[in-house]
Design an enzyme around this catalytic site. Structure first.
Site, PDB file in Angstrom:
ATOM      1  CD  GLN A  15      -2.166   1.371   2.922  1.00  0.00           C
ATOM      2  OE1 GLN A  15      -1.563   0.809   3.834  1.00  0.00           O
ATOM      3  NE2 GLN A  15      -3.223   2.125   3.141  1.00  0.00           N
ATOM      4  N   GLY A  16       0.857   2.011  -1.069  1.00  0.00           N
ATOM      5  CA  GLY A  16       1.662   3.229  -1.155  1.00  0.00           C
ATOM      6  C   GLY A  16       0.818   4.471  -0.934  1.00  0.00           C
ATOM      7  CB  SER A  72       2.384   6.983   4.635  1.00  0.00           C
ATOM      8  OG  SER A  72       1.282   6.429   5.286  1.00  0.00           O
ATOM      9  CD  GLU A 131      -5.349   0.187   7.547  1.00  0.00           C
ATOM     10  OE1 GLU A 131      -5.597   1.183   6.857  1.00  0.00           O
ATOM     11  OE2 GLU A 131      -4.210  -0.084   7.958  1.00  0.00           O
ATOM     12  CD  GLU A 151      -2.164  10.467  19.478  1.00  0.00           C
ATOM     13  OE1 GLU A 151      -1.887   9.923  18.384  1.00  0.00           O
ATOM     14  OE2 GLU A 151      -1.817   9.983  20.566  1.00  0.00           O
TER      15      GLU A 151
END
Ligand SMILES: Cc1cc2nc3c(=O)[nH]c(=O)nc-3n(C[C@H](O)[C@H](O)[C@H](O)COP(=O)(O)OP(=O)(O)OC[C@H]3O[C@@H](n4cnc5c(N)ncnc54)[C@H](O)[C@@H]3O)c2cc1C
Length: 397
Positions: free
Chosen positions: A126-127, A129, A244, A384
């Site tokens: 998975q690209g 970030s 996810e 967060e």
């Protein structure tokens, strides 16, 4: 209210249990118990076994290899798979990009990509970030331009799990700089050995090398490897990330590993007292166990389709936080129980040392997993950021 599973579901559990007993290869189970992530070769082998049984991707629609099981049966199946130290479905492939292809891909893409994914022949990464675009994903800078029949991609990704061992990757890239950030993003399927791709591993705190930087320098991708429409990548990514997080309660891992923490505590002794009989440890264990029961019931309520007065995003985010923290608490209990022995670092010898006299089965790999789980409140959306989502919760009373 009846809290029991139906007799038919109990029979299904026995069927799955028997299948696992007869089909999880002992060497794969041994490595899955002590190494994280397990070797990709094990994943490929195990996925073929599941696929041959027709269980290659229970969560997909039947016409694409799914099983049409009820949500409760999928729950029972994964519960039994984890108990037997089988390997879960590939995270980036079967859990993430497969549902996106089913929902938004072309029929040609489904036919091309799903069968080898189900059979463990093609591994995915998975690209998403980038440096400067993690929580703030819409800030991503990797860009692609349509030149003739090809997209030409330039940029950099980071934290790309399994990139070095993957055959394919799904990438978010900016294809329109003129619109607001979320609108100009597209979802491309990229062959990981395409000219112009450089993969540089990042060594993680647990000694693993599965995280990577991926550099894309004039990488050419055929036009038909765009999923859906150009500029709609953000919508597809949100769909994927929600999937996810729904699986991010990590319930089955947490249940199995809590049992292993108990086994250690029944054996270890402090000043002649069995650890499980020491008030401090017993109290801590009981607290974790009670919270894990609560998490399981929350997951079951969602699986049973109970209507909730809270908005769905907030429920998914709450599960993600509880599941991630639970992974940290359970693995902490394990290293607590093992005391100084948890300090021994096991690398690739975790497998061969497994269950020797000096290192009983519950020791190797536990400290590495404990260290890895520090990341569980980061990947898939940080704690967060999930709390921000919950804070915006809407009541539909
Ligand atoms: C083990 C692991 C595997 C991963 N695998 C992949 C992968 O395969 N593919 C992929 O694309 N990515 C992957 N990631 C990346 C992951 O998705 C990002 O690390 C994550 O989204 C956080 O982004 P960041 O690291 O840039 O941190 P940042 O977004 O820079 O956050 C830094 C800190 O600031 C806090 N913060 C940020 N924004 C806010 C806000 N609005 N309010 C309050 N606090 C905030 C965060 O909570 C965090 O504590 C992986 C990460 C890890 C650790």
């Amino acid at each position: 209210m009846n809290f029991n599973f139906s007799p038919e579901d109990e029979a299904f559990r026995l069927e799955v249990r028997q299948f696992m007993q007869e089909n999880v290869p002992p060497d794969i189970a041994r490595r899955a118990a002590v190494m994280y992530p397990p070797p990709i070769a094990d994943f490929r082998r195990w996925q073929k076994i599941l696929n041959a049984k027709g269980w290659g991707a229970p969560h997909l629609p039947p016409q694409y290899g799914g099983t049409a099981w009820s949500p409760i049966r999928k729950h029972i199946f994964l519960d039994e798979l984890y108990k037997a130290d089988g390997i879960d479905y590939g995270w980036q492939g079967l859990h993430m990009v497969a549902p996106v292809l089913v929902a938004f891909g072309s029929e040609a893409q489904r036919q091309r990509f799903l069968p080898p994914m189900l059979n463990g022949d093609e591994i995915w990464c998975q690209g998403f970030s980038e440096p400067g675009a993690g929580s703030d994903l819409a800030n991503l800078r990797t860009h692609a331009k349509l030149v003739g029949d090809e997209w030409v991609i330039n940029g950099q990704k980071i934290w790309t799990s399994d990139a070095a061992e993957s055959d394919w990757g799904f990438f978010l890239v900016r294809t329109d700089q003129t619109v607001k950030p979320q609108k100009g993003i597209s979802f491309l399927l990229v062959k990981m050995d395409a000219p112009g791709i450089t993969i540089r591993p990042i060594e993680a705190i647990n000694g693993g090398h599965d995280l990577n930087e991926v550099f894309l320098d004039n990488v050419r991708v055929p036009k038909d490897q765009l999923v859906g429409e150009a500029g709609m990548g953000w919508t597809y990514a949100k769909y994927l990330l929600e999937k996810e997080r729904t699986t991010s309660a990590f319930l089955y891992f947490n249940k199995r590993e809590l049992e292993r923490a108990k086994e250690s505590a029944w054996r270890e002794r402090i000043n002649g007292v069995t650890l499980i009989d020491t008030p401090d440890f017993a109290r801590k264990l009981a607290r974790v166990e009670a919270d894990l029961h609560a998490l399981e019931w929350s997951v079951l309520r969602i699986l049973a389709g109970e209507r909730t007065s809270h908005n769905a995003d907030a429920v998914v985010s709450a599960l993600k936080i509880c599941g991630a923290e639970m992974q940290q608490r359970v693995t902490e209990l394990q290293v607590d129980a093992l005391g100084a022995r948890a300090l021994r670092f096991f690398g690739s010898d975790a497998d061969t040392l497994h269950n020797s006299d000096a290192w009983p089965a519950d020791v190797p790999g536990k400290s590495a997993r404990f260290l890895f789980e520090r990341a569980s409140t980061i990947f898939g959306g940080t704690r967060e950021v999930q709390k921000n989502i919950i804070a915006k919760l809407e009541f539909n009373l």
